[in-house]
Scaffold this motif. Structure first.
Motif, PDB file in Angstrom:
ATOM      1  N   ARG A  62       0.834  -1.202   0.000  1.00 41.07           N
ATOM      2  CA  ARG A  62       0.000   0.000   0.000  1.00 41.07           C
ATOM      3  C   ARG A  62       0.870   1.254   0.000  1.00 41.07           C
ATOM      4  O   ARG A  62       0.638   2.197  -0.766  1.00 41.07           O
ATOM      5  CB  ARG A  62      -0.938  -0.028   1.215  1.00 41.07           C
ATOM      6  N   ALA A  63       1.904   1.275   0.839  1.00 35.55           N
ATOM      7  CA  ALA A  63       2.796   2.427   0.897  1.00 35.55           C
ATOM      8  C   ALA A  63       3.494   2.634  -0.442  1.00 35.55           C
ATOM      9  O   ALA A  63       3.578   3.769  -0.934  1.00 35.55           O
ATOM     10  CB  ALA A  63       3.820   2.245   2.017  1.00 35.55           C
ATOM     11  N   CYS A  64       3.982   1.576  -1.050  1.00 31.57           N
ATOM     12  CA  CYS A  64       4.665   1.697  -2.347  1.00 31.57           C
ATOM     13  C   CYS A  64       3.724   2.222  -3.422  1.00 31.57           C
ATOM     14  O   CYS A  64       4.081   3.124  -4.191  1.00 31.57           O
ATOM     15  CB  CYS A  64       5.262   0.353  -2.767  1.00 31.57           C
ATOM     16  N   VAL A  65       2.526   1.674  -3.496  1.00 35.35           N
ATOM     17  CA  VAL A  65       1.563   2.108  -4.518  1.00 35.35           C
ATOM     18  C   VAL A  65       1.186   3.570  -4.310  1.00 35.35           C
ATOM     19  O   VAL A  65       1.177   4.362  -5.259  1.00 35.35           O
ATOM     20  CB  VAL A  65       0.305   1.199  -4.511  1.00 35.35           C
ATOM     21  N   VAL A  66       0.889   3.947  -3.081  1.00 38.07           N
ATOM     22  CA  VAL A  66       0.481   5.331  -2.810  1.00 38.07           C
ATOM     23  C   VAL A  66       1.616   6.301  -3.093  1.00 38.07           C
ATOM     24  O   VAL A  66       1.424   7.330  -3.747  1.00 38.07           O
ATOM     25  CB  VAL A  66      -0.028   5.480  -1.355  1.00 38.07           C
TER      26      VAL A  66
END
Length: 122
Positions: A62-66
Motif C-alpha cells: 500500500r505504501a509503495c503504490v500510494v
C-alpha cells in the motif's frame, strides 16, 4: 508549516496503519451507487471504493503504490522513505498494483487500468 519529508512520512504512516476492511462492496452495490449518484458523486464513490481496495493491500504494498502513483515519487525516493532497496519498491509496487486491480475487479466487475513502472519514468 511542516517539511515535505514530514508530510511524506505522515502519508506512509497513515497508509501503513490503515486496517484492511472486511466489508468489501459487492459489484451490485457499486453499480447501484453509481446509477443513484450524479457524475461528481460517482467520482466520490469511485474514490471511496479505491480507498477501500487500497486497504486490502499489505502495509508495504500500500505504501509503495500510494507513494509511487499518488505522490508521484521515484523508486529511489520511495526506497529512501521506506528504508528498503529499490528492487523491493519495484516488486512491492508491482504486486500491490496487481492486488489492487483484483480487488477493484472483484468489487465492480470492471478492469482497473493502472500505470506500470514500464510506463513511468524512474
Amino acid at each position: 508549516m511542516g517539511s515535505p519529508a514530514y508530510a511524506r512520512a505522515a502519508v506512509v504512516s497513515v497508509v501503513a496503519d490503515a486496517a484492511p476492511q472486511s466489508d468489501r462492496p459487492s459489484s451490485r452495490t457499486a453499480a447501484w451507487a453509481t446509477r443513484a449518484l450524479g457524475a461528481d458523486d460517482a467520482r466520490l464513490a469511485d474514490r471511496d471504493l479505491l480507498r477501500r481496495c487500497l486497504a486490502t493491500l499489505g502495509p508495504r504494498q500500500r505504501a509503495c503504490v500510494v507513494l509511487r502513483h499518488y505522490e508521484d515519487l521515484s523508486v529511489a525516493e520511495v526506497a529512501t522513505i521506506l528504508g528498503c532497496s529499490e528492487g523491493t519498491v519495484r516488486s512491492q509496487t508491482k504486486r500491490g498494483l496487481e492486488a489492487l486491480a483484483r480487488a477493484w475487479a472483484g468489487a465492480t466487475g470492471e478492469e482497473l487500468r493502472v500505470a506500470t513502472a514500464d510506463a513511468r519514468s524512474e
